[in-house]
Design a protein around this motif. Structure first.
Motif, PDB file in Angstrom:
ATOM      1  N   ARG A  18       0.839  -1.203   0.000  1.00 25.81           N
ATOM      2  CA  ARG A  18       0.000   0.000   0.000  1.00 25.81           C
ATOM      3  C   ARG A  18       0.876   1.256   0.000  1.00 25.81           C
ATOM      4  O   ARG A  18       0.614   2.213  -0.739  1.00 25.81           O
ATOM      5  CB  ARG A  18      -0.921  -0.022   1.227  1.00 25.81           C
ATOM      6  N   THR A  19       1.945   1.234   0.793  1.00 26.73           N
ATOM      7  CA  THR A  19       2.850   2.384   0.835  1.00 26.73           C
ATOM      8  C   THR A  19       3.523   2.591  -0.518  1.00 26.73           C
ATOM      9  O   THR A  19       3.674   3.719  -0.988  1.00 26.73           O
ATOM     10  CB  THR A  19       3.909   2.187   1.930  1.00 26.73           C
ATOM     11  N   SER A  20       3.920   1.493  -1.155  1.00 31.95           N
ATOM     12  CA  SER A  20       4.558   1.600  -2.483  1.00 31.95           C
ATOM     13  C   SER A  20       3.578   2.155  -3.510  1.00 31.95           C
ATOM     14  O   SER A  20       3.960   2.981  -4.356  1.00 31.95           O
ATOM     15  CB  SER A  20       5.070   0.229  -2.932  1.00 31.95           C
ATOM     16  N   LEU A  21       2.345   1.697  -3.476  1.00 32.86           N
ATOM     17  CA  LEU A  21       1.327   2.214  -4.399  1.00 32.86           C
ATOM     18  C   LEU A  21       1.140   3.716  -4.211  1.00 32.86           C
ATOM     19  O   LEU A  21       1.075   4.483  -5.185  1.00 32.86           O
ATOM     20  CB  LEU A  21       0.001   1.478  -4.178  1.00 32.86           C
ATOM     21  N   ASN A 158       8.081  -5.463  -3.431  1.00 32.19           N
ATOM     22  CA  ASN A 158       7.849  -4.023  -3.562  1.00 32.19           C
ATOM     23  C   ASN A 158       8.604  -3.427  -4.733  1.00 32.19           C
ATOM     24  O   ASN A 158       8.060  -2.568  -5.446  1.00 32.19           O
ATOM     25  CB  ASN A 158       8.224  -3.311  -2.260  1.00 32.19           C
ATOM     26  N   MET A 159       9.846  -3.845  -4.964  1.00 29.01           N
ATOM     27  CA  MET A 159      10.572  -3.331  -6.127  1.00 29.01           C
ATOM     28  C   MET A 159       9.913  -3.800  -7.420  1.00 29.01           C
ATOM     29  O   MET A 159       9.824  -3.042  -8.400  1.00 29.01           O
ATOM     30  CB  MET A 159      12.039  -3.739  -6.065  1.00 29.01           C
ATOM     31  N   LEU A 160       9.429  -5.057  -7.419  1.00 34.89           N
ATOM     32  CA  LEU A 160       8.712  -5.545  -8.602  1.00 34.89           C
ATOM     33  C   LEU A 160       7.421  -4.758  -8.809  1.00 34.89           C
ATOM     34  O   LEU A 160       7.098  -4.358  -9.939  1.00 34.89           O
ATOM     35  CB  LEU A 160       8.413  -7.037  -8.450  1.00 34.89           C
ATOM     36  N   LEU A 161       6.684  -4.528  -7.747  1.00 36.43           N
ATOM     37  CA  LEU A 161       5.445  -3.751  -7.848  1.00 36.43           C
ATOM     38  C   LEU A 161       5.715  -2.353  -8.396  1.00 36.43           C
ATOM     39  O   LEU A 161       4.986  -1.862  -9.263  1.00 36.43           O
ATOM     40  CB  LEU A 161       4.779  -3.670  -6.477  1.00 36.43           C
ATOM     41  N   LEU A 307      -7.591 -11.508 -11.542  1.00 33.68           N
ATOM     42  CA  LEU A 307      -6.541 -10.576 -11.957  1.00 33.68           C
ATOM     43  C   LEU A 307      -5.857 -11.069 -13.223  1.00 33.68           C
ATOM     44  O   LEU A 307      -5.801 -12.271 -13.478  1.00 33.68           O
ATOM     45  CB  LEU A 307      -5.487 -10.432 -10.854  1.00 33.68           C
ATOM     46  N   GLU A 308      -5.318 -10.135 -13.996  1.00 29.23           N
ATOM     47  CA  GLU A 308      -4.489 -10.538 -15.130  1.00 29.23           C
ATOM     48  C   GLU A 308      -3.243 -11.249 -14.611  1.00 29.23           C
ATOM     49  O   GLU A 308      -2.777 -10.998 -13.496  1.00 29.23           O
ATOM     50  CB  GLU A 308      -4.086  -9.309 -15.955  1.00 29.23           C
ATOM     51  N   ASP A 309      -2.687 -12.141 -15.432  1.00 35.58           N
ATOM     52  CA  ASP A 309      -1.545 -12.943 -14.989  1.00 35.58           C
ATOM     53  C   ASP A 309      -0.420 -12.100 -14.406  1.00 35.58           C
ATOM     54  O   ASP A 309       0.093 -12.379 -13.318  1.00 35.58           O
ATOM     55  CB  ASP A 309      -1.005 -13.787 -16.147  1.00 35.58           C
ATOM     56  N   GLY A 310      -0.001 -11.062 -15.138  1.00 36.00           N
ATOM     57  CA  GLY A 310       1.113 -10.253 -14.667  1.00 36.00           C
ATOM     58  C   GLY A 310       0.809  -9.521 -13.378  1.00 36.00           C
ATOM     59  O   GLY A 310       1.666  -9.393 -12.500  1.00 36.00           O
ATOM     60  N   CYS A 311      -0.413  -9.049 -13.244  1.00 30.75           N
ATOM     61  CA  CYS A 311      -0.796  -8.299 -12.044  1.00 30.75           C
ATOM     62  C   CYS A 311      -0.801  -9.171 -10.796  1.00 30.75           C
ATOM     63  O   CYS A 311      -0.674  -8.673  -9.682  1.00 30.75           O
ATOM     64  CB  CYS A 311      -2.171  -7.667 -12.239  1.00 30.75           C
ATOM     65  N   ARG A 312      -0.964 -10.470 -10.970  1.00 30.81           N
ATOM     66  CA  ARG A 312      -1.014 -11.397  -9.845  1.00 30.81           C
ATOM     67  C   ARG A 312       0.379 -11.775  -9.339  1.00 30.81           C
ATOM     68  O   ARG A 312       0.528 -12.454  -8.313  1.00 30.81           O
ATOM     69  CB  ARG A 312      -1.779 -12.666 -10.261  1.00 30.81           C
ATOM     70  N   SER A 313       1.412 -11.336 -10.020  1.00 28.43           N
ATOM     71  CA  SER A 313       2.769 -11.829  -9.769  1.00 28.43           C
ATOM     72  C   SER A 313       3.178 -11.816  -8.305  1.00 28.43           C
ATOM     73  O   SER A 313       3.645 -12.822  -7.756  1.00 28.43           O
ATOM     74  CB  SER A 313       3.788 -11.018 -10.588  1.00 28.43           C
ATOM     75  N   ILE A 314       3.043 -10.671  -7.630  1.00 28.10           N
ATOM     76  CA  ILE A 314       3.577 -10.593  -6.270  1.00 28.10           C
ATOM     77  C   ILE A 314       2.778 -11.447  -5.282  1.00 28.10           C
ATOM     78  O   ILE A 314       3.286 -11.774  -4.211  1.00 28.10           O
ATOM     79  CB  ILE A 314       3.683  -9.138  -5.758  1.00 28.10           C
ATOM     80  N   LEU A 315       1.560 -11.847  -5.643  1.00 29.70           N
ATOM     81  CA  LEU A 315       0.761 -12.679  -4.744  1.00 29.70           C
ATOM     82  C   LEU A 315       1.295 -14.104  -4.647  1.00 29.70           C
ATOM     83  O   LEU A 315       0.937 -14.838  -3.723  1.00 29.70           O
ATOM     84  CB  LEU A 315      -0.703 -12.698  -5.194  1.00 29.70           C
ATOM     85  N   TYR A 316       2.138 -14.514  -5.597  1.00 26.20           N
ATOM     86  CA  TYR A 316       2.737 -15.849  -5.528  1.00 26.20           C
ATOM     87  C   TYR A 316       3.794 -15.943  -4.419  1.00 26.20           C
ATOM     88  O   TYR A 316       4.025 -17.011  -3.869  1.00 26.20           O
ATOM     89  CB  TYR A 316       3.416 -16.207  -6.859  1.00 26.20           C
TER      90      TYR A 316
END
Length: 352
Positions: A18-21, A158-161, A307-316
């Motif tokens: 949330r802070t990164s967003l 966070n860096m990926l996001l 979610l789109e595949d790429g958007c789901r990335s950090i949830l893995y």
């Protein structure tokens, strides 16, 4: 309560997202101004270790979102052979990631690229006052993701996001931006389930050869999941593209193996054909992705759908980070201090 910093740094991730967003939203205009001033025709992502693996995922996501050619290489290749990976025309952009901002290969890569005037350089780091921010043309600092532990967990996501948001800002893809705003809430909701599934999986010590499979944007995630387990436990771990795994590496499968398949919508049809082949030799297989009725609950790790595949990335990542953490505890090791590792890798002076 867990006594280790690694645990707390995994648990706090949805809050830091949330802070990164919020930070990226506040910094959107300067970021876009930097890009528009330079008009890159290609982008090279670079880093070392975990930061290289996030670069692999970020490069795929960036190219899909913007249509600008992008790829990733280890920072050592940029440092030692910059002309082999960067062509000064058409105008390229180098994006360098480092948690500490002091990793020797990353800093020297940026210095060498700028010395030769091969590309403009953007840095992503958790340390605003680092050497990397000094030598780059523009930086995205994320100090709220600083970590005490050696292994990177929340700093990776966070860096990926931040890099994914950078791509979405550039493409003006509102669907992607809306999906990303959902990530802190979805991540917080998923966290307890991910932790318990990871803890239960780690209790089964009968599998000592771990294999992680991911395609496209998920290949970098598979490599990072592999690295977390290898760093913290020193178990035998590998990462592959799932379809490439059939072309030779599948020969290693036996009853000692556990295979984690990072599944997405793009590969779902092929994943369904691959899973029986993975199980033929007695290997345990866990599919991580959107819920599916075709697998028993014990064979899958469900992530939020829609979610789109790429958007789901950090949830893995929280599941795999918790898995490495609990596996480390099973082995009676210290997850905060893996063997032979420190927070920052520094090389000697040039020529030494």
């Amino acid at each position: 309560m867990q006594p280790y910093a690694t645990y707390e740094e995994i648990r706090r991730q949805p809050e830091t997202w949330r802070t990164s967003l919020d930070f990226m939203s506040e910094t959107k205009d300067p970021i876009l101004r930097f890009i528009r001033e330079n008009q890159p025709k290609s982008v090279l992502f670079t880093g070392c270790g975990t930061s290289y693996y996030l670069s692999l995922t970020a490069a795929r996501f960036f190219q899909v979102q913007t249509g600008i050619p992008a790829h990733a290489v280890p920072a050592s290749e940029v440092m030692l052979q910059p002309s082999s990976v960067i062509r000064p025309h058409p105008a390229p952009l180098l994006i360098a990631s480092s948690r500490s901002g002091e990793t020797t290969e990353v800093v020297r890569a940026v210095e060498e690229v700028r010395r030769r005037k091969l590309a403009r350089c953007l840095a992503v780091t958790c340390e605003p006052s680092s050497r990397l921010t000094e030598v780059a043309d523009f930086s995205i600092p994320l100090p709220h993701t600083r970590e005490k532990s050696v292994v990177m967990t929340g700093s990776f996501t966070n860096m990926l996001l931040a890099l994914q948001l950078f791509a979405a800002f550039l493409s003006e893809n509102q669907n992607v931006l809306e999906d990303m705003q959902k990530l802190p809430r979805l991540g917080q909701k998923q966290l307890l389930t991910a932790e318990e599934q990871a803890r239960q999986t780690a209790l089964d010590e009968s599998r000592n050869h771990l294999i992680y499979l991911g395609l496209g944007e998920y290949y970098g995630l598979a490599c990072e999941a592999m690295l977390k387990m290898k760093e913290m436990t020193q178990l035998f771990c590998e990462a592959y593209n799932p379809l490439e795994f059939r072309h030779g590496p599948i020969s290693v499968l036996n009853e000692d193996c556990r295979v984690f398949l990072l599944s997405g919508r793009t590969s779902r049809e092929y994943d369904a054909d691959l899973i029986p082949d993975l199980r033929k030799q007695g290997s345990d297989v866990k599919v991580v992705g959107e819920p599916t009725d075709s697998l028993d609950p014990g064979q899958r790790v469900d992530l939020p759908p829609g979610l789109e595949d790429g958007c789901r990335s950090i949830l893995y990542l929280p599941f795999f980070q918790f898995l490495a953490y609990y596996q480390t505890l099973q082995l009676k090791l210290n997850p905060d201090q893996p063997r032979n590792l420190g927070q920052v890798v520094r090389l000697g002076k040039k020529g030494e």
